[in-house]
Write an enzyme that holds these catalytic residues in place. Structure first.
Site, mmCIF file in Angstrom:
data_model
loop_
_atom_site.group_PDB
_atom_site.id
_atom_site.type_symbol
_atom_site.label_atom_id
_atom_site.label_comp_id
_atom_site.label_asym_id
_atom_site.label_seq_id
_atom_site.Cartn_x
_atom_site.Cartn_y
_atom_site.Cartn_z
ATOM 1 N N ARG A 74 0.716 -1.044 0.066
ATOM 2 C CA ARG A 74 -0.010 0.348 -0.214
ATOM 3 C C ARG A 74 0.596 1.298 0.316
ATOM 4 N NH1 ARG A 74 -4.232 -2.442 4.439
ATOM 5 N NH2 ARG A 74 -5.872 -3.427 2.446
ATOM 6 N N ARG A 80 1.050 0.172 -11.731
ATOM 7 C CA ARG A 80 0.062 0.568 -10.626
ATOM 8 C C ARG A 80 -0.976 -0.339 -10.498
ATOM 9 N NH1 ARG A 80 -5.081 0.750 -7.225
ATOM 10 N NH2 ARG A 80 -4.386 2.094 -5.980
ATOM 11 N N LYS A 118 -3.109 -11.460 -0.333
ATOM 12 C CA LYS A 118 -4.376 -11.633 0.418
ATOM 13 C C LYS A 118 -4.285 -13.114 0.301
ATOM 14 C CE LYS A 118 -6.251 -6.969 -0.264
ATOM 15 N NZ LYS A 118 -6.846 -6.692 -1.137
ATOM 16 N N ASN A 124 -11.697 -3.121 0.163
ATOM 17 C CA ASN A 124 -11.229 -2.576 1.796
ATOM 18 C C ASN A 124 -11.499 -0.144 1.108
ATOM 19 O OD1 ASN A 124 -10.586 -1.267 4.031
ATOM 20 N ND2 ASN A 124 -8.645 -3.091 3.941
ATOM 21 N N GLU A 184 -9.890 2.653 -0.076
ATOM 22 C CA GLU A 184 -10.470 3.015 -1.006
ATOM 23 C C GLU A 184 -10.707 4.912 -0.630
ATOM 24 O OE1 GLU A 184 -12.823 1.729 -4.313
ATOM 25 O OE2 GLU A 184 -12.014 -0.857 -3.308
ATOM 26 N N THR A 237 -7.819 -2.114 -11.061
ATOM 27 C CA THR A 237 -7.110 -3.162 -10.350
ATOM 28 C C THR A 237 -7.010 -4.701 -9.431
ATOM 29 O OG1 THR A 237 -5.769 -0.951 -9.559
ATOM 30 C CG2 THR A 237 -5.094 -2.763 -8.192
ATOM 31 N N GLU A 239 -6.726 -8.476 -9.488
ATOM 32 C CA GLU A 239 -6.676 -9.062 -8.307
ATOM 33 C C GLU A 239 -8.031 -10.528 -8.413
ATOM 34 O OE1 GLU A 239 -6.969 -7.026 -4.304
ATOM 35 O OE2 GLU A 239 -6.570 -5.411 -4.967
HETATM 36 O O1 LIG Z 1 -5.026 -2.043 -0.519
HETATM 37 C C1 LIG Z 1 -5.656 -2.909 -1.170
HETATM 38 O O2 LIG Z 1 -5.893 -3.440 -0.341
HETATM 39 C C2 LIG Z 1 -6.343 -3.202 -2.752
HETATM 40 O O3 LIG Z 1 -6.856 -4.997 -3.118
HETATM 41 C C3 LIG Z 1 -5.603 -1.755 -3.323
HETATM 42 C C4 LIG Z 1 -6.952 -0.833 -3.806
HETATM 43 C C5 LIG Z 1 -6.609 -0.269 -4.482
HETATM 44 O O4 LIG Z 1 -6.667 -0.311 -5.718
HETATM 45 O O5 LIG Z 1 -5.559 1.116 -4.004
HETATM 46 C C6 LIG Z 1 -7.960 -1.910 -4.142
HETATM 47 C C7 LIG Z 1 -8.833 -2.484 -3.755
HETATM 48 C C8 LIG Z 1 -9.525 -2.365 -2.443
HETATM 49 O O6 LIG Z 1 -10.959 -1.890 -2.211
HETATM 50 C C9 LIG Z 1 -8.729 -1.137 -2.082
HETATM 51 C C10 LIG Z 1 -6.938 -0.438 -2.798
#
Ligand SMILES: O=C(O)C(=O)C[C@]1(C(=O)O)C=C[C@@H](O)C=C1
Length: 259
Positions: A16, A155, A166, A192, A196, A243, A247
């Site tokens: 992050r 990114r 995860k 999350n 976001e 993103t 995932e």
């Molecule tokens: O930080 C995370 O847990 C991610 O999965 C990355 C990310 C993002 O693209 O920044 C994507 C999904 C989550 O809801 C939060 C942030």
């Protein structure tokens, strides 16, 4: 984060932090691009006649840059995906023996086509300073576009590290969801909303401060070089959702790799 030390790369906090750092690069690159005109000729197929090439000036410039960068091992790095994966050249340098971090198929998860199309059709028209072309700047525009495309791509594909981290944190849950091909629950479990929200709030501040002359910041009408709303919207409607798509795509195949 050190790609020779997998434990540092698969630490969600480190990932992050890297994503936060990439916001700076993306915002700066978009600000750079915003000084140029829309420049439709850069994106028009065969406007610049190039022998043995069928495509736009940007596609040609990007391909040449990727071919050179492939010779210096750029795309062997686990955090770099090319826009022309089938047209690269062998590296002139010996391979780096990266320890295994991502699953074996990870290089096959590549959404650059979607990023390219969205960038040209939806981002450039919103950030460029004027309609039309400035013929003396076609090269500068293409070079600036490449910087934008590559920083957004890096990114978005970082989603693979997020997904792997995860998966490692809850193998049992993900194994079950993957076996059931339960895309909706996978999407839910990787989301999350608090993270976001923080990203979007930070982006307002970043695009305001990076895009404003510091001497003008406290005046009545500080003029941002790129409207902060455009950058927030770009993250909200494209960068974060894609993103997540990376995932999910990565996770859905995760049981192919038994490690
Ligand atoms: O930080 C995370 O847990 C991610 O999965 C990355 C990310 C993002 O693209 O920044 C994507 C999904 C989550 O809801 C939060 C942030």
């Amino acid at each position: 984060m050190d790609f020779m030390k997998p434990e540092t790369v698969l630490d969600l906090n480190n990932i992050r932090q890297a994503l936060v750092r990439m916001e700076d690069t993306i915002v700066f690159n978009l600000i750079e691009r915003s000084q140029f005109y829309l420049s439709p000729l850069v994106y028009k197929s065969n406007y610049v006649r190039i022998p043995d090439f069928d495509g736009s000036f940007l596609q040609w410039t990007l391909l040449q840059q990727e071919r050179i960068h492939s010779q210096v091992r750029r795309y062997e790095a686990p955090d770099e995906e090319p826009f022309n994966p089938t047209k690269l050249l062998p590296s002139l340098l010996p391979p780096v023996n990266y320890p295994k971090i991502l699953a074996n198929y990870s290089k096959e998860v590549n959404v650059n086509e979607e990023i390219y199309q969205f960038y040209v059709e939806n981002i450039v028209p919103k950030i460029s300073c004027k309609e039309g072309d400035q013929l003396e700047n076609l090269g500068s525009v293409a070079v600036s576009d490449i910087e934008c495309l590559q920083s957004i791509s890096r990114r978005i594909h970082f989603g693979k590290f997020v997904a792997e981290a995860k998966f490692q944190l809850d193998k049992q849950l993900y194994t079950k969801l993957i076996k059931e091909k339960d895309i909706e629950s996978i999407e839910k479990s990787i989301t999350n909303s608090a993270v976001e929200q923080k990203i979007l709030e930070r982006l307002v501040d970043k695009s305001r401060s990076y895009g404003t002359d510091p001497l003008m910041r406290y005046s009545q009408n500080p003029q941002s070089k790129v409207d902060p709303e455009i950058i927030v919207k770009l993250y909200k409607e494209f960068i974060i959702p894609v993103t997540k798509k990376v995932e999910v795509e990565y996770l859905l195949r995760r049981l192919e790799d038994t490690q």
